[in-house]
Design an enzyme around this catalytic site. Structure first.
Site, PDB file in Angstrom:
ATOM      1  N   HIS A  35      -1.297   6.832  18.065  1.00  0.00           N
ATOM      2  CA  HIS A  35      -0.213   7.191  17.152  1.00  0.00           C
ATOM      3  C   HIS A  35      -0.527   6.732  15.734  1.00  0.00           C
ATOM      4  O   HIS A  35      -1.214   5.740  15.518  1.00  0.00           O
ATOM      5  CB  HIS A  35       1.131   6.614  17.605  1.00  0.00           C
ATOM      6  CG  HIS A  35       1.123   5.130  17.783  1.00  0.00           C
ATOM      7  ND1 HIS A  35       0.645   4.527  18.921  1.00  0.00           N
ATOM      8  CD2 HIS A  35       1.521   4.129  16.968  1.00  0.00           C
ATOM      9  CE1 HIS A  35       0.759   3.221  18.799  1.00  0.00           C
ATOM     10  NE2 HIS A  35       1.272   2.933  17.627  1.00  0.00           N
ATOM     11  N   HIS A  66       1.436   5.827  12.080  1.00  0.00           N
ATOM     12  CA  HIS A  66       2.710   5.493  11.429  1.00  0.00           C
ATOM     13  C   HIS A  66       2.779   6.164  10.061  1.00  0.00           C
ATOM     14  O   HIS A  66       1.811   6.106   9.303  1.00  0.00           O
ATOM     15  CB  HIS A  66       2.814   3.986  11.199  1.00  0.00           C
ATOM     16  CG  HIS A  66       2.786   3.154  12.445  1.00  0.00           C
ATOM     17  ND1 HIS A  66       3.917   2.601  12.988  1.00  0.00           N
ATOM     18  CD2 HIS A  66       1.773   2.771  13.251  1.00  0.00           C
ATOM     19  CE1 HIS A  66       3.593   1.904  14.070  1.00  0.00           C
ATOM     20  NE2 HIS A  66       2.295   1.988  14.268  1.00  0.00           N
TER      21      HIS A  66
HETATM   22  P1  5GP Z   1       1.649  -0.165  17.326  1.00  0.00           P
HETATM   23  O1  5GP Z   1       1.136   0.092  18.719  1.00  0.00           O
HETATM   24  O2  5GP Z   1       1.195   0.845  16.339  1.00  0.00           O
HETATM   25  O3  5GP Z   1       1.379  -1.570  16.848  1.00  0.00           O
HETATM   26  O4  5GP Z   1       3.222  -0.124  17.360  1.00  0.00           O
HETATM   27  C1  5GP Z   1       3.970   0.704  18.200  1.00  0.00           C
HETATM   28  C2  5GP Z   1       5.162   1.214  17.458  1.00  0.00           C
HETATM   29  O5  5GP Z   1       5.972   1.908  18.372  1.00  0.00           O
HETATM   30  C3  5GP Z   1       6.029   0.130  16.812  1.00  0.00           C
HETATM   31  O6  5GP Z   1       6.229   0.448  15.447  1.00  0.00           O
HETATM   32  C4  5GP Z   1       7.336   0.201  17.608  1.00  0.00           C
HETATM   33  O7  5GP Z   1       8.463  -0.053  16.800  1.00  0.00           O
HETATM   34  C5  5GP Z   1       7.329   1.601  18.155  1.00  0.00           C
HETATM   35  N1  5GP Z   1       8.002   1.741  19.435  1.00  0.00           N
HETATM   36  C6  5GP Z   1       7.862   0.929  20.505  1.00  0.00           C
HETATM   37  N2  5GP Z   1       8.608   1.376  21.543  1.00  0.00           N
HETATM   38  C7  5GP Z   1       9.214   2.507  21.117  1.00  0.00           C
HETATM   39  C8  5GP Z   1      10.120   3.438  21.728  1.00  0.00           C
HETATM   40  O8  5GP Z   1      10.512   3.299  22.882  1.00  0.00           O
HETATM   41  N3  5GP Z   1      10.526   4.484  20.982  1.00  0.00           N
HETATM   42  C9  5GP Z   1      10.124   4.665  19.694  1.00  0.00           C
HETATM   43  N4  5GP Z   1      10.593   5.727  19.050  1.00  0.00           N
HETATM   44  N5  5GP Z   1       9.279   3.807  19.075  1.00  0.00           N
HETATM   45  C10 5GP Z   1       8.837   2.744  19.772  1.00  0.00           C
END
Ligand code: 5GP
Length: 141
Positions: A103, A105
């Site tokens: 993903h 951001h």
């Molecule tokens: P990363 O893996 O890039 O560090 O972060 C994962 C991102 O996914 C975080 O910004 C977190 O807030 C978001 N996130 C985690 N769980 C969920 C979810 O269930 N739904 C959504 N929409 N975002 C999520």
């Protein structure tokens, strides 16, 4: 070898097993609001195809995600009258990755405003309002 766990939260969102606030969707990508936003209008872009992160993703999916991130960044600049956009992407736990479906951001930024600390849930109605602003802007583009 990097393994893909199809029980990760974004895989469940793609299968419709978990709710998400959708902002945009096309053949290869899906975009939705981050529930713990680092800033106003923070959304995420993911490929529909399974990929753990940058290290194992198909380059065609990376390109599709980049194109969708570009669309969202442009829409966010207009929808929120933003001054800039921060695009972030993390790989593996040591790289800051928490959810193991690739993903990107997309975080609208405003002159003099720092990003929020991580891990704070936003209110659903506020997220829905921002999602709707983005959808409206995307439809107008
Ligand atoms: P990363 O893996 O890039 O560090 O972060 C994962 C991102 O996914 C975080 O910004 C977190 O807030 C978001 N996130 C985690 N769980 C969920 C979810 O269930 N739904 C959504 N929409 N975002 C999520």
């Amino acid at each position: 070898a990097y393994s893909y766990d199809d029980q990760n939260i974004f895989a469940k969102i793609l299968r419709g097993e978990m709710p998400a606030m959708k902002v945009y969707e096309d053949d290869k990508t899906f975009a939705f609001m981050d529930i713990m936003p680092r800033g106003k209008g923070h959304c995420l872009v993911i490929p529909k195809a399974p990929a753990r992160n940058l290290l194992d993703a198909d380059p065609a999916d990376l390109a599709a995600v980049a194109a969708t991130a570009q669309k969202l960044a442009g829409a966010a600049m207009k929808a929120f009258d933003a001054d800039g956009v921060t695009v972030q992407q993390f790989n593996e736990p040591a790289g800051g990755q928490v959810v193991f479906h690739y993903h990107v951001h997309v975080i609208p930024r405003f002159e003099g405003v720092k990003m929020n600390p991580p891990g704070k849930m936003a209110e659903t109605n506020v997220l829905e309002e921002f999602a709707e602003k983005l959808r409206t802007q995307l439809a107008a583009n």
